[in-house]
Design a protein around this motif. Structure first.
Motif, PDB file in Angstrom:
ATOM      1  N   ARG A 260     -11.159   0.631  -0.413  1.00 14.42           N
ATOM      2  CA  ARG A 260     -10.407  -0.360   0.381  1.00 14.42           C
ATOM      3  C   ARG A 260      -9.868  -1.467  -0.523  1.00 14.42           C
ATOM      4  O   ARG A 260      -8.718  -1.904  -0.380  1.00 14.42           O
ATOM      5  CB  ARG A 260     -11.299  -0.955   1.470  1.00 14.42           C
ATOM      6  N   ARG A 261     -10.696  -1.915  -1.451  1.00 14.95           N
ATOM      7  CA  ARG A 261     -10.241  -2.980  -2.336  1.00 14.95           C
ATOM      8  C   ARG A 261      -9.178  -2.459  -3.297  1.00 14.95           C
ATOM      9  O   ARG A 261      -8.223  -3.171  -3.626  1.00 14.95           O
ATOM     10  CB  ARG A 261     -11.417  -3.565  -3.115  1.00 14.95           C
ATOM     11  N   ILE A 262      -9.328  -1.226  -3.771  1.00 18.10           N
ATOM     12  CA  ILE A 262      -8.295  -0.615  -4.612  1.00 18.10           C
ATOM     13  C   ILE A 262      -6.970  -0.579  -3.864  1.00 18.10           C
ATOM     14  O   ILE A 262      -5.910  -0.938  -4.402  1.00 18.10           O
ATOM     15  CB  ILE A 262      -8.723   0.794  -5.054  1.00 18.10           C
ATOM     16  N   ALA A 263      -7.027  -0.148  -2.603  1.00 17.38           N
ATOM     17  CA  ALA A 263      -5.811  -0.055  -1.789  1.00 17.38           C
ATOM     18  C   ALA A 263      -5.155  -1.422  -1.638  1.00 17.38           C
ATOM     19  O   ALA A 263      -3.920  -1.551  -1.724  1.00 17.38           O
ATOM     20  CB  ALA A 263      -6.149   0.533  -0.420  1.00 17.38           C
ATOM     21  N   ALA A 264      -5.974  -2.457  -1.431  1.00 18.76           N
ATOM     22  CA  ALA A 264      -5.420  -3.803  -1.275  1.00 18.76           C
ATOM     23  C   ALA A 264      -4.746  -4.277  -2.553  1.00 18.76           C
ATOM     24  O   ALA A 264      -3.658  -4.873  -2.519  1.00 18.76           O
ATOM     25  CB  ALA A 264      -6.535  -4.771  -0.866  1.00 18.76           C
ATOM     26  N   LEU A 265      -5.372  -4.013  -3.696  1.00 20.25           N
ATOM     27  CA  LEU A 265      -4.772  -4.421  -4.972  1.00 20.25           C
ATOM     28  C   LEU A 265      -3.457  -3.685  -5.209  1.00 20.25           C
ATOM     29  O   LEU A 265      -2.477  -4.285  -5.657  1.00 20.25           O
ATOM     30  CB  LEU A 265      -5.743  -4.149  -6.119  1.00 20.25           C
ATOM     31  N   LEU A 266      -3.421  -2.404  -4.895  1.00 19.45           N
ATOM     32  CA  LEU A 266      -2.199  -1.627  -5.097  1.00 19.45           C
ATOM     33  C   LEU A 266      -1.067  -2.153  -4.232  1.00 19.45           C
ATOM     34  O   LEU A 266       0.085  -2.262  -4.684  1.00 19.45           O
ATOM     35  CB  LEU A 266      -2.466  -0.149  -4.804  1.00 19.45           C
ATOM     36  N   ASP A 267      -1.382  -2.494  -2.985  1.00 20.94           N
ATOM     37  CA  ASP A 267      -0.361  -3.044  -2.098  1.00 20.94           C
ATOM     38  C   ASP A 267       0.143  -4.384  -2.609  1.00 20.94           C
ATOM     39  O   ASP A 267       1.353  -4.642  -2.644  1.00 20.94           O
ATOM     40  CB  ASP A 267      -0.923  -3.222  -0.683  1.00 20.94           C
ATOM     41  N   ALA A 268      -0.793  -5.245  -3.021  1.00 26.63           N
ATOM     42  CA  ALA A 268      -0.426  -6.598  -3.425  1.00 26.63           C
ATOM     43  C   ALA A 268       0.407  -6.610  -4.705  1.00 26.63           C
ATOM     44  O   ALA A 268       1.236  -7.512  -4.897  1.00 26.63           O
ATOM     45  CB  ALA A 268      -1.686  -7.446  -3.611  1.00 26.63           C
ATOM     46  N   SER A 269       0.182  -5.623  -5.577  1.00 25.89           N
ATOM     47  CA  SER A 269       0.871  -5.623  -6.875  1.00 25.89           C
ATOM     48  C   SER A 269       1.963  -4.566  -6.973  1.00 25.89           C
ATOM     49  O   SER A 269       2.501  -4.342  -8.070  1.00 25.89           O
ATOM     50  CB  SER A 269      -0.151  -5.396  -7.990  1.00 25.89           C
TER      51      SER A 269
END
Length: 421
Positions: A260-269
């Motif tokens: 979930r955190r990986i997905a959030a970082l990918l979306d944000a960047s």
């Protein structure tokens, strides 16, 4: 790789070697009876068509158009790839593969003698293009490589395996190395004299050095998106590439919370994460794409040889893999994620202390790795420090950066062939 897939281990491989001893003996006898053709070179590579063997094939083809060159394919998939690349090929395990290996003057491999037909090696001029600069101890330098399923506690069998490894290595006529650092490790690992391990640069790295950086990046991005079968984009590309753990499950597989955190970082960047498990790795990464369409599996079935794709990668995440040494030539940041560094170092052994390899910035979990990535994105000093460590790895481990490694290897081969003749 699904966990139900039988794990490939040193113990299983060594057991097969011991059981194959009669075949080796027969092959040695056949090699005495079958004359070798001076104009025939055969090529093989453990993962398939690629690596330094393909680079050397192309140079040999260019330098002597009339020479007979033949690829020894693993399977029908390799045969199809060879046909697409206009490379003559036969199955290495077939009668034609055995005959070609017995007849060849030059035999080129990247992993082991099994890249060709192992029973036809004796008497050929063997070029071992080892697949990368070793960080983890290999062959005779690691006790792990001498384990076997047959009487695993037998000291006698271990001594026999050590002798087999040494005797097999004597068949190697030339083993190119990327630098003197790498050469020292390869000499002890294969118990080879200094003159057989020659510093030429690694042929598989030429693709990372030829042309301009922008051209390499554009070609590599086109390759990545073509292999993935998706539309090209301008998203940043991160690559996670863990190493093999001798049949043990990869401890770096993210938990659901980490995905979930990986997905959030990918979306944000505006990034995508390519996940490339080792071809023999154990573990299932299928949960990643379920959490985000920015997580994409990029395994060896999609891309046999990852090196040509590395110029597309903006940041590498790895553990003990030699891919770090190759990627360092790009000068881009590397994040070292090693949850099991103490256990791995104790069991397999490393040629240098892990903090030396990682520059002291290793992380022990995905949470720590993501923190480091975010700092690199927001703090120029952190990103600069990671990039500078990449440059230091490249400087220490690559003697040449002119894109002519394969040409140097080819000249070494032809010079030594003339001396032999």
């Amino acid at each position: 790789m699904p966990e139900t897939t039988p794990a490939i281990t040193f113990a299983a491989g060594n057991a097969k070697k011991l059981l194959a001893l009669p075949g080796y003996a027969l092959g040695a006898v056949a090699s005495l009876l079958v004359p070798r053709r001076r104009d025939l070179w055969v090529f093989g590579s453990g993962p398939g068509i690629g690596e330094g063997a393909l680079a050397l094939y192309r140079v040999a083809e260019r330098e002597r158009p009339g020479r007979r060159l033949l690829w020894l394919a693993r399977d029908e998939s390799d045969l199809a790839t060879a046909a697409r690349l206009s490379i003559p090929a036969v199955l290495k395990s077939s009668r034609q593969g055995l005959w070609a290996t017995l007849r060849a003057r030059v035999i080129v491999v990247t992993h082991g003698f099994g890249d060709a037909n192992r029973y036809g090696i004796t008497g050929g001029f063997v070029v071992q293009l080892w697949h990368g600069i070793p960080l983890k101890r290999i062959n005779l330098d690691s006790a792990e490589t001498l384990r076997t399923r047959l009487l695993p506690d037998s000291a006698l069998l271990r001594r026999m395996l050590r002798l087999m490894y040494r005797r097999a290595a004597r068949s190697i006529d030339i083993l190119p190395a990327a630098s003197e650092v790498s050469a020292r490790r390869l000499r002890t690992a294969f118990d080879l004299p200094n003159d057989r391990v020659v510093v030429t640069g690694d042929p598989r790295d030429d693709v990372l050095l030829r042309g301009e950086d922008a051209e390499r990046s554009a070609a590599a991005r086109a390759l990545v998106f073509e292999r993935l079968g998706i539309a090209p984009s301008d998203s940043r590309i991160l690559l996670y590439a863990p190493t093999w753990r001798d049949g043990e499950a990869d401890p770096g597989i993210p938990t659901d919370d980490e995905w979930r955190r990986i997905a959030a970082l990918l979306d944000a960047s505006d990034s995508i994460l390519l996940v490339r498990p080792h071809p023999h790795g154990v573990g299932d990464y299928a949960a990643g794409p379920a959490f985000s369409d920015r997580v994409l599996l990029f395994d060896s079935r999609l891309c046999t040889d990852v090196t040509p794709a590395l110029p597309a990668v903006d940041m590498l995440i790895t553990d003990y893999s030699s891919i770090a040494y190759d990627f360092a030539l790009t000068g881009r940041p590397i994040v070292f994620l090693a949850p099991d560094v103490d256990a791995y170092t104790a069991s397999r052994g490393l040629y240098v202390a892990y903090p030396t390899f990682s520059g002291g910035s290793e992380t022990a979990s995905w949470s720590e790795a993501l923190d480091l990535i975010e700092r690199a994105d927001t703090a120029p000093a952190t990103r600069k420090r990671l990039a500078e460590h990449s440059e230091s790895l490249a400087t220490a481990h690559h003697a040449y950066r002119d894109g002519l490694n394969t040409d140097r290897v080819y000249r070494e081969i032809t010079t030594r062939l003339k001396e032999h003749e």
